[in-house]
Design a protein around this motif. Structure first.
Motif, PDB file in Angstrom:
ATOM      1  N   VAL A 251      11.768  31.818  46.801  1.00 29.64           N
ATOM      2  CA  VAL A 251      11.376  30.428  47.013  1.00 29.64           C
ATOM      3  C   VAL A 251       9.863  30.304  46.897  1.00 29.64           C
ATOM      4  O   VAL A 251       9.125  31.137  47.431  1.00 29.64           O
ATOM      5  CB  VAL A 251      11.829  29.932  48.409  1.00 29.64           C
ATOM      6  N   LEU A 252       9.421  29.270  46.191  1.00 27.12           N
ATOM      7  CA  LEU A 252       7.992  28.950  46.111  1.00 27.12           C
ATOM      8  C   LEU A 252       7.725  27.654  46.863  1.00 27.12           C
ATOM      9  O   LEU A 252       8.432  26.660  46.675  1.00 27.12           O
ATOM     10  CB  LEU A 252       7.554  28.758  44.657  1.00 27.12           C
ATOM     11  N   ARG A 253       6.684  27.660  47.708  1.00 26.57           N
ATOM     12  CA  ARG A 253       6.248  26.439  48.381  1.00 26.57           C
ATOM     13  C   ARG A 253       4.726  26.403  48.445  1.00 26.57           C
ATOM     14  O   ARG A 253       4.065  27.401  48.161  1.00 26.57           O
ATOM     15  CB  ARG A 253       6.868  26.330  49.780  1.00 26.57           C
ATOM     16  N   THR A 254       4.200  25.244  48.828  1.00 25.90           N
ATOM     17  CA  THR A 254       2.745  25.060  48.778  1.00 25.90           C
ATOM     18  C   THR A 254       2.276  24.113  49.867  1.00 25.90           C
ATOM     19  O   THR A 254       3.057  23.298  50.384  1.00 25.90           O
ATOM     20  CB  THR A 254       2.332  24.507  47.406  1.00 25.90           C
ATOM     21  N   PHE A 255       0.992  24.215  50.200  1.00 28.56           N
ATOM     22  CA  PHE A 255       0.341  23.279  51.116  1.00 28.56           C
ATOM     23  C   PHE A 255      -0.439  22.207  50.347  1.00 28.56           C
ATOM     24  O   PHE A 255      -1.102  21.369  50.953  1.00 28.56           O
ATOM     25  CB  PHE A 255      -0.614  24.028  52.045  1.00 28.56           C
ATOM     26  N   SER A 256      -0.356  22.235  49.026  1.00 29.89           N
ATOM     27  CA  SER A 256      -1.185  21.341  48.209  1.00 29.89           C
ATOM     28  C   SER A 256      -0.748  19.889  48.297  1.00 29.89           C
ATOM     29  O   SER A 256      -1.588  18.988  48.281  1.00 29.89           O
ATOM     30  CB  SER A 256      -1.140  21.784  46.740  1.00 29.89           C
ATOM     31  N   LYS A 257       0.546  19.645  48.379  1.00 30.57           N
ATOM     32  CA  LYS A 257       1.064  18.279  48.238  1.00 30.57           C
ATOM     33  C   LYS A 257       1.209  17.578  49.585  1.00 30.57           C
ATOM     34  O   LYS A 257       0.409  16.736  49.951  1.00 30.57           O
ATOM     35  CB  LYS A 257       2.406  18.310  47.506  1.00 30.57           C
ATOM     36  N   ALA A 258       2.238  17.912  50.344  1.00 30.39           N
ATOM     37  CA  ALA A 258       2.515  17.216  51.600  1.00 30.39           C
ATOM     38  C   ALA A 258       1.375  17.369  52.603  1.00 30.39           C
ATOM     39  O   ALA A 258       1.044  16.425  53.329  1.00 30.39           O
ATOM     40  CB  ALA A 258       3.808  17.743  52.206  1.00 30.39           C
ATOM     41  N   HIS A 259       0.762  18.529  52.655  1.00 34.69           N
ATOM     42  CA  HIS A 259      -0.293  18.793  53.636  1.00 34.69           C
ATOM     43  C   HIS A 259      -1.675  18.317  53.172  1.00 34.69           C
ATOM     44  O   HIS A 259      -2.621  18.338  53.955  1.00 34.69           O
ATOM     45  CB  HIS A 259      -0.351  20.283  53.966  1.00 34.69           C
ATOM     46  N   GLY A 260      -1.795  17.918  51.917  1.00 36.62           N
ATOM     47  CA  GLY A 260      -3.070  17.418  51.415  1.00 36.62           C
ATOM     48  C   GLY A 260      -4.152  18.475  51.329  1.00 36.62           C
ATOM     49  O   GLY A 260      -5.334  18.185  51.520  1.00 36.62           O
ATOM     50  N   LEU A 261      -3.778  19.723  50.985  1.00 36.42           N
ATOM     51  CA  LEU A 261      -4.747  20.816  50.914  1.00 36.42           C
ATOM     52  C   LEU A 261      -4.883  21.368  49.496  1.00 36.42           C
ATOM     53  O   LEU A 261      -5.151  22.551  49.300  1.00 36.42           O
ATOM     54  CB  LEU A 261      -4.332  21.947  51.874  1.00 36.42           C
ATOM     55  N   ALA A 262      -4.707  20.502  48.504  1.00 37.70           N
ATOM     56  CA  ALA A 262      -4.711  20.961  47.106  1.00 37.70           C
ATOM     57  C   ALA A 262      -5.979  21.732  46.744  1.00 37.70           C
ATOM     58  O   ALA A 262      -5.928  22.718  46.016  1.00 37.70           O
ATOM     59  CB  ALA A 262      -4.529  19.773  46.169  1.00 37.70           C
ATOM     60  N   GLY A 263      -7.125  21.282  47.262  1.00 40.39           N
ATOM     61  CA  GLY A 263      -8.385  21.921  46.901  1.00 40.39           C
ATOM     62  C   GLY A 263      -8.615  23.262  47.564  1.00 40.39           C
ATOM     63  O   GLY A 263      -9.518  24.008  47.159  1.00 40.39           O
ATOM     64  N   LEU A 264      -7.815  23.606  48.565  1.00 43.59           N
ATOM     65  CA  LEU A 264      -7.989  24.874  49.267  1.00 43.59           C
ATOM     66  C   LEU A 264      -7.089  25.976  48.737  1.00 43.59           C
ATOM     67  O   LEU A 264      -7.255  27.138  49.079  1.00 43.59           O
ATOM     68  CB  LEU A 264      -7.763  24.691  50.771  1.00 43.59           C
ATOM     69  N   ARG A 265      -6.092  25.636  47.921  1.00 40.66           N
ATOM     70  CA  ARG A 265      -5.247  26.599  47.227  1.00 40.66           C
ATOM     71  C   ARG A 265      -4.507  27.538  48.172  1.00 40.66           C
ATOM     72  O   ARG A 265      -4.851  28.704  48.334  1.00 40.66           O
ATOM     73  CB  ARG A 265      -6.069  27.435  46.224  1.00 40.66           C
ATOM     74  N   VAL A 266      -3.474  27.004  48.807  1.00 36.52           N
ATOM     75  CA  VAL A 266      -2.628  27.815  49.684  1.00 36.52           C
ATOM     76  C   VAL A 266      -1.168  27.607  49.288  1.00 36.52           C
ATOM     77  O   VAL A 266      -0.640  26.498  49.392  1.00 36.52           O
ATOM     78  CB  VAL A 266      -2.779  27.428  51.171  1.00 36.52           C
ATOM     79  N   GLY A 267      -0.537  28.658  48.835  1.00 37.14           N
ATOM     80  CA  GLY A 267       0.887  28.629  48.540  1.00 37.14           C
ATOM     81  C   GLY A 267       1.511  29.933  48.975  1.00 37.14           C
ATOM     82  O   GLY A 267       0.820  30.841  49.468  1.00 37.14           O
ATOM     83  N   TYR A 268       2.819  30.057  48.797  1.00 35.25           N
ATOM     84  CA  TYR A 268       3.472  31.298  49.205  1.00 35.25           C
ATOM     85  C   TYR A 268       4.852  31.395  48.574  1.00 35.25           C
ATOM     86  O   TYR A 268       5.428  30.397  48.125  1.00 35.25           O
ATOM     87  CB  TYR A 268       3.585  31.381  50.733  1.00 35.25           C
ATOM     88  N   SER A 269       5.343  32.613  48.549  1.00 32.92           N
ATOM     89  CA  SER A 269       6.719  32.871  48.138  1.00 32.92           C
ATOM     90  C   SER A 269       7.463  33.484  49.309  1.00 32.92           C
ATOM     91  O   SER A 269       6.862  34.122  50.180  1.00 32.92           O
ATOM     92  CB  SER A 269       6.775  33.804  46.928  1.00 32.92           C
ATOM     93  N   VAL A 270       8.773  33.258  49.338  1.00 31.25           N
ATOM     94  CA  VAL A 270       9.651  33.860  50.337  1.00 31.25           C
ATOM     95  C   VAL A 270      10.746  34.592  49.589  1.00 31.25           C
ATOM     96  O   VAL A 270      11.450  33.994  48.763  1.00 31.25           O
ATOM     97  CB  VAL A 270      10.265  32.798  51.273  1.00 31.25           C
ATOM     98  N   SER A 271      10.882  35.880  49.852  1.00 28.56           N
ATOM     99  CA  SER A 271      11.895  36.663  49.152  1.00 28.56           C
ATOM    100  C   SER A 271      12.336  37.838  50.006  1.00 28.56           C
ATOM    101  O   SER A 271      11.667  38.221  50.976  1.00 28.56           O
ATOM    102  CB  SER A 271      11.363  37.163  47.804  1.00 28.56           C
ATOM    103  N   ASN A 272      13.447  38.409  49.623  1.00 28.15           N
ATOM    104  CA  ASN A 272      14.011  39.566  50.308  1.00 28.15           C
ATOM    105  C   ASN A 272      13.019  40.724  50.320  1.00 28.15           C
ATOM    106  O   ASN A 272      12.251  40.905  49.383  1.00 28.15           O
ATOM    107  CB  ASN A 272      15.301  39.966  49.585  1.00 28.15           C
ATOM    108  N   ALA A 273      13.047  41.527  51.380  1.00 26.09           N
ATOM    109  CA  ALA A 273      12.113  42.642  51.512  1.00 26.09           C
ATOM    110  C   ALA A 273      12.174  43.605  50.332  1.00 26.09           C
ATOM    111  O   ALA A 273      11.165  44.225  49.969  1.00 26.09           O
ATOM    112  CB  ALA A 273      12.378  43.390  52.820  1.00 26.09           C
ATOM    113  N   ALA A 274      13.343  43.714  49.712  1.00 24.38           N
ATOM    114  CA  ALA A 274      13.465  44.597  48.549  1.00 24.38           C
ATOM    115  C   ALA A 274      12.616  44.114  47.389  1.00 24.38           C
ATOM    116  O   ALA A 274      12.208  44.906  46.524  1.00 24.38           O
ATOM    117  CB  ALA A 274      14.930  44.695  48.122  1.00 24.38           C
TER     118      ALA A 274
END
Length: 372
Positions: free
Chosen positions: A227-250
């Motif tokens: 899964v890919l998600r970001t803080f750029s849109k809903a949180h209004g932090l587009a200029g700070l560049r914070v996103g993340y992925s969520v995946s199985n430990a493997a």
């Protein structure tokens, strides 16, 4: 030699670079006498970060030090927020940075020179072909349906022995529709388990459709889902560049090897943490934009315009060859919109006055979108 080659000593980029499209960021609005200008071209949140966020980062001074390369505090906060192990979260410079890390890890060019394949819908996020090409992999684009949706059956049929990754953008940028739970699960089951299925949910907070797929639920159920998600849109932090992925430990055990060190700065990490801690206020702000989105789509449809189901913070106008001309007319009204020449126009939901002016422009426009 050309003058350019003379200046660079004949240095040339990798052959793949010449064949890649250029990323076209949304342009700022032109100044028009007597009119306030509004930027509706980049799917940005028109509202600033929460007051608590601005206060928290206002006096931060530790920029002489490198940030935590693992964003440990943010991952711990996200772990509680999402109900997932912190070890399954890998941060990046926006969701695009997180995607580039995935591609660097799982898709590229093999030792024998053959490229892996990455399947995705088209049109979708315009950075996909650039990122896939730079990774050394080959894009397999599957056209969206007439109403802007992923054609999941066609995408499943496009998977071959060379496919290493599939990208699912929901809501789809720039067309707007989301993927449902049942159709997505059916698709995942059709894809070989060694193929990474990436569910890109950059606009997840804006979705109000029923029975929409939940990427986190899919990641819990299928070990090849990321899964890919970001803080750029809903949180209004587009200029700070914070996103993340969520995946199985493997998967994350390999992903951390390719993750860009120090991609998330101290100030970005703190801003994201404080925004999460004040999430009810984020929800209120998002709802105000959703209300505006509903007003805009209702207004367009009252004009007789066909508009795909808009579930992000933008609407899509299937204007075809009239796209560039419409963007020029918008510019004359001090509105910048994102035109995809020959295809359509994406218009972000902005300030109330901006949205009203956009609707007025559409009311006076004679070339309605295709399908109207």
């Amino acid at each position: 030699m050309t003058s350019s080659e003379t200046l660079t000593g004949g240095v040339q980029p990798r052959p793949v670079v010449a064949g890649l499209p250029r990323y076209a960021a949304g342009k700022p609005p032109a100044a028009v006498d007597g009119m306030a200008s509004y930027k509706l071209s980049s799917n940005e949140n028109p509202l600033p970060p929460l007051p608590a966020v601005l206060e928290a980062i206002a006096h931060q001074t530790d920029f002489n030090r490198y940030p935590d390369p693992l964003s440990s505090r943010l991952r711990a906060e996200l772990s509680g927020f999402l109900g997932v192990p912190a070890e399954d979260i890998v941060t990046g410079a926006g969701s695009l940075g997180a995607l580039n890390q995935l591609l660097a890890t799982f898709a590229g060019r093999n030792d024998d020179g053959t490229p892996d394949e990455v399947v995705y819908a088209w049109r979708s996020f315009e950075a996909y072909p650039i990122s896939v090409g730079l990774s050394g992999a080959e894009s397999v684009r599957v056209p969206v349906t007439a109403d802007g949706r992923h054609d999941l059956r066609a995408m499943a049929a496009a998977v071959t022995a060379r496919t290493k990754m599939v990208l699912l953008c929901t809501p789809n940028n720039p067309t707007g529709p989301v993927l449902g739970t049942a159709e997505t699960e059916d698709f995942i089951r059709r894809v070989p388990p060694h193929v990474v299925v990436v569910i890109d949910e950059a606009y997840q907070e804006f979705v109000r459709a029923e029975d929409v797929v939940d990427g986190i639920a899919m990641y819990r159920k299928y070990p090849n889902v990321v899964v890919l998600r970001t803080f750029s849109k809903a949180h209004g932090l587009a200029g700070l560049r914070v996103g993340y992925s969520v995946s199985n430990a493997a998967l994350t055990q390999h992903l951390r090897v390719a993750a860009t060190p120090f991609a998330v700065s101290q100030i970005a990490e703190k801003a994201a943490i404080v925004s999460l801690q004040n999430y009810p206020q984020v929800v209120e702000r998002v709802q105000s934009l959703v209300d505006e989105r509903e007003r805009v789509t209702a207004g367009l449809r009252s004009l007789g315009w066909a508009v795909p189901d808009a579930q992000g913070n933008f609407v899509w106008l299937d204007l075809g060859d009239h796209s560039a001309g419409f963007a020029e007319l918008a510019g004359a009204q001090a509105l910048s919109v994102r035109a995809f020449p020959g295809e359509g126009v994406r218009v972000s939901i902005g300030e109330v006055d901006a949205n009203t002016r956009f609707l007025q422009l559409c009311a006076n426009y004679t070339n309605a979108p295709r399908g109207s």
